[in-house]
Design a protein around this motif. Structure first.
Motif, PDB file in Angstrom:
ATOM      1  N   THR A  99      -9.933  -8.061 -20.887  1.00 35.36           N
ATOM      2  CA  THR A  99     -10.645  -6.911 -20.927  1.00 35.36           C
ATOM      3  C   THR A  99     -10.072  -5.909 -19.906  1.00 35.36           C
ATOM      4  O   THR A  99      -8.957  -6.097 -19.666  1.00 35.36           O
ATOM      5  N   VAL A 100     -10.765  -4.611 -20.585  1.00 33.75           N
ATOM      6  CA  VAL A 100      -9.960  -3.433 -19.707  1.00 33.75           C
ATOM      7  C   VAL A 100     -10.021  -3.514 -18.249  1.00 33.75           C
ATOM      8  O   VAL A 100      -9.211  -3.034 -17.577  1.00 33.75           O
ATOM      9  N   ASP A 101     -11.267  -4.111 -17.660  1.00 32.65           N
ATOM     10  CA  ASP A 101     -11.358  -4.170 -16.261  1.00 32.65           C
ATOM     11  C   ASP A 101     -10.292  -5.265 -15.616  1.00 32.65           C
ATOM     12  O   ASP A 101      -9.593  -4.888 -14.596  1.00 32.65           O
ATOM     13  N   SER A 102      -9.744  -6.356 -16.530  1.00 33.86           N
ATOM     14  CA  SER A 102      -8.915  -7.164 -15.824  1.00 33.86           C
ATOM     15  C   SER A 102      -7.590  -6.572 -16.029  1.00 33.86           C
ATOM     16  O   SER A 102      -6.847  -6.577 -14.927  1.00 33.86           O
ATOM     17  N   LEU A 103      -7.141  -5.815 -16.946  1.00 34.55           N
ATOM     18  CA  LEU A 103      -6.039  -5.040 -17.066  1.00 34.55           C
ATOM     19  C   LEU A 103      -6.009  -3.850 -16.009  1.00 34.55           C
ATOM     20  O   LEU A 103      -4.827  -3.936 -15.292  1.00 34.55           O
ATOM     21  N   CYS A 104      -6.887  -3.309 -15.702  1.00 36.56           N
ATOM     22  CA  CYS A 104      -6.972  -2.455 -14.587  1.00 36.56           C
ATOM     23  C   CYS A 104      -6.844  -3.050 -13.321  1.00 36.56           C
ATOM     24  O   CYS A 104      -6.184  -2.425 -12.450  1.00 36.56           O
ATOM     25  N   LEU A 105      -7.361  -4.361 -13.226  1.00 31.97           N
ATOM     26  CA  LEU A 105      -7.233  -4.882 -11.907  1.00 31.97           C
ATOM     27  C   LEU A 105      -5.542  -5.399 -11.802  1.00 31.97           C
ATOM     28  O   LEU A 105      -5.116  -5.248 -10.716  1.00 31.97           O
ATOM     29  N   VAL A 106      -5.178  -5.982 -12.799  1.00 33.21           N
ATOM     30  CA  VAL A 106      -3.511  -6.154 -12.731  1.00 33.21           C
ATOM     31  C   VAL A 106      -2.628  -4.960 -12.475  1.00 33.21           C
ATOM     32  O   VAL A 106      -1.819  -5.177 -11.842  1.00 33.21           O
ATOM     33  N   SER A 107      -2.974  -4.018 -13.174  1.00 31.90           N
ATOM     34  CA  SER A 107      -2.035  -2.850 -12.942  1.00 31.90           C
ATOM     35  C   SER A 107      -2.476  -2.433 -11.553  1.00 31.90           C
ATOM     36  O   SER A 107      -1.499  -1.808 -10.747  1.00 31.90           O
ATOM     37  N   GLY A 108      -3.582  -2.371 -10.896  1.00 26.81           N
ATOM     38  CA  GLY A 108      -3.856  -1.946  -9.594  1.00 26.81           C
ATOM     39  C   GLY A 108      -2.990  -2.884  -8.580  1.00 26.81           C
ATOM     40  O   GLY A 108      -2.573  -2.366  -7.509  1.00 26.81           O
ATOM     41  N   ILE A 109      -3.139  -4.090  -8.674  1.00 25.29           N
ATOM     42  CA  ILE A 109      -2.399  -4.854  -7.871  1.00 25.29           C
ATOM     43  C   ILE A 109      -0.905  -4.572  -7.932  1.00 25.29           C
ATOM     44  O   ILE A 109      -0.130  -4.695  -6.737  1.00 25.29           O
ATOM     45  N   ALA A 110      -0.356  -4.439  -9.247  1.00 22.97           N
ATOM     46  CA  ALA A 110       0.959  -4.189  -9.218  1.00 22.97           C
ATOM     47  C   ALA A 110       1.348  -2.752  -8.362  1.00 22.97           C
ATOM     48  O   ALA A 110       2.372  -2.645  -7.736  1.00 22.97           O
ATOM     49  N   GLY A 111       0.605  -1.981  -8.844  1.00 27.15           N
ATOM     50  CA  GLY A 111       0.854  -0.584  -8.091  1.00 27.15           C
ATOM     51  C   GLY A 111       0.638  -0.543  -6.580  1.00 27.15           C
ATOM     52  O   GLY A 111       1.737  -0.113  -5.712  1.00 27.15           O
ATOM     53  N   PHE A 112      -0.233  -1.471  -6.071  1.00 26.22           N
ATOM     54  CA  PHE A 112      -0.389  -1.599  -4.612  1.00 26.22           C
ATOM     55  C   PHE A 112       0.899  -2.300  -4.148  1.00 26.22           C
ATOM     56  O   PHE A 112       1.381  -2.013  -2.963  1.00 26.22           O
ATOM     57  N   ALA A 113       1.272  -3.245  -4.941  1.00 29.55           N
ATOM     58  CA  ALA A 113       2.604  -4.218  -4.361  1.00 29.55           C
ATOM     59  C   ALA A 113       3.812  -3.255  -4.286  1.00 29.55           C
ATOM     60  O   ALA A 113       4.370  -3.301  -3.443  1.00 29.55           O
ATOM     61  N   LEU A 114       3.824  -2.372  -5.184  1.00 29.16           N
ATOM     62  CA  LEU A 114       5.245  -1.256  -5.169  1.00 29.16           C
ATOM     63  C   LEU A 114       5.055  -0.482  -4.054  1.00 29.16           C
ATOM     64  O   LEU A 114       5.948   0.027  -3.398  1.00 29.16           O
ATOM     65  N   ALA A 115       3.686   0.148  -3.790  1.00 30.80           N
ATOM     66  CA  ALA A 115       3.726   0.934  -2.701  1.00 30.80           C
ATOM     67  C   ALA A 115       3.826   0.355  -1.362  1.00 30.80           C
ATOM     68  O   ALA A 115       4.451   0.724  -0.637  1.00 30.80           O
ATOM     69  N   MET A 116       3.459  -1.026  -1.324  1.00 33.19           N
ATOM     70  CA  MET A 116       3.658  -1.388   0.121  1.00 33.19           C
ATOM     71  C   MET A 116       5.105  -2.009   0.182  1.00 33.19           C
ATOM     72  O   MET A 116       5.656  -1.832   1.338  1.00 33.19           O
ATOM     73  N   LEU A 117       5.745  -2.433  -0.803  1.00 33.29           N
ATOM     74  CA  LEU A 117       7.237  -2.423  -0.829  1.00 33.29           C
ATOM     75  C   LEU A 117       8.178  -1.415  -0.484  1.00 33.29           C
ATOM     76  O   LEU A 117       8.928  -1.342   0.346  1.00 33.29           O
ATOM     77  N   CYS A 118       7.614  -0.097  -1.088  1.00 35.41           N
ATOM     78  CA  CYS A 118       8.339   1.042  -0.561  1.00 35.41           C
ATOM     79  C   CYS A 118       8.113   1.239   1.047  1.00 35.41           C
ATOM     80  O   CYS A 118       9.050   1.815   1.737  1.00 35.41           O
ATOM     81  N   TRP A 119       6.749   1.061   1.289  1.00 34.40           N
ATOM     82  CA  TRP A 119       6.462   1.335   3.036  1.00 34.40           C
ATOM     83  C   TRP A 119       7.274   0.261   3.832  1.00 34.40           C
ATOM     84  O   TRP A 119       7.812   0.756   4.768  1.00 34.40           O
TER      85      TRP A 119
END
Length: 213
Positions: A99-119
Motif C-alpha cells: 500500500t502507499v502508506d507502507s511505501l511512505c513508511l519505508v521511505s520515511g525510515i530510509a530518509g530518517f536513517a540517512l539523516a541520522m547517519l549524516c548527523w
C-alpha cells in the motif's frame, strides 16, 4: 552531541568492552598498529615536511572513542540495509503488493536513517580519540574517526591551534572545541571524561586549565 556522549558513557562497561575493543586504538597505552583488530592501519593525512622522522608523544586519550567507532560502523551498516530495502518496496508497490502508506513508511525510515547517519558522522569524525605532540612541540597529531568508523590521523601546527584559555571553553563541559586560527578543522575533545596523559605538553599547546589528571 553532549547528550549522546553521556548516554554512551553511561552504557559503557570498561571491564567488558575494554578487552575486546582496546586494540582498535592502542595497546597498553602505546601505539601498535600491527595489533589492531583486523590489522587495519589508520588512514593518515600526509605528514608535514620535517616530521617524518620525529617521535610523537601521547598527551591525551579518550578511551570511549573505540565505542563510538563501533557505533559509527554499526550505523553505516544499518543505514545501508534500510536504503537497500527501498527499491524492493517500490517494486512491490508497482505490483500492487504494498500500500502507499507502507511505501511512505519505508521511505520515511530510509530518509530518517540517512539523516541520522549524516548527523552522527559529522560528530564522530570530529571527536578526538588521542592527541599527540612531536618532541619539538611544533606539530599536533589528532587521532579521530573516519566516516566509516575507522581511525584517521590529522596534523596541524601547534602555532595554528587556538589555546583553550583564549576561548569560552570550560574544562568541566562534556565537550570542548579545538579550533584553529586558519579555520581549517574543528575537533571536539572531552576533558571531563578523557584523560590528560602528559600535562606539561598539553599545557604548552592549549594553555593552563584546571583539569583532572
Amino acid at each position: 552531541m553532549a547528550a549522546l556522549l553521556r548516554a554512551v558513557l553511561r552504557m559503557r562497561e570498561p571491564a567488558a568492552q575494554g578487552k575486546c575493543l582496546q586494540r582498535l586504538w592502542y595497546c597498553g597505552g602505546q601505539e601498535n598498529p600491527k595489533r589492531w583488530v583486523g590489522n587495519r592501519l589508520p588512514t593518515s593525512e600526509e605528514k608535514p615536511p620535517g616530521t617524518e622522522t620525529e617521535k610523537f608523544v601521547m598527551v591525551y586519550r579518550f578511551n570511549a572513542i573505540r565505542v563510538f567507532g563501533f557505533l559509527s560502523r554499526l550505523k553505516v551498516a544499518q543505514t545501508a540495509m534500510t536504503v537497500v530495502a527501498l527499491p524492493p518496496g517500490l517494486y512491490w508497490y508497482s505490483q500492487g503488493l504494498m500500500t502507499v502508506d507502507s511505501l511512505c513508511l519505508v521511505s520515511g525510515i530510509a530518509g530518517f536513517a540517512l539523516a541520522m547517519l549524516c548527523w552522527m558522522s559529522y560528530f564522530f569524525r570530529r571527536l578526538v580519540g588521542i592527541l599527540y605532540v612531536n618532541e619539538s612541540g611544533t606539530m599536533l597529531r589528532v587521532a579521530h574517526l573516519t566516516f566509516w568508523g575507522w581511525r584517521q590521523d590529522s596534523y596541524c601546527p601547534v602555532a595554528d591551534v587556538v589555546p583553550l584559555t583564549e576561548t569560552q571553553e570550560k574544562p568541566q563541559d562534556v565537550l570542548t572545541c579545538i579550533q584553529q586560527y586558519s579555520g581549517k578543522q574543528t575537533f571536539y575533545l572531552s576533558l571531563r571524561y578523557g584523560r590528560i596523559v602528559d600535562r606539561e605538553r598539553f599545557t604548552q599547546v592549549f594553555g593552563t586549565m584546571h583539569t583532572r589528571q
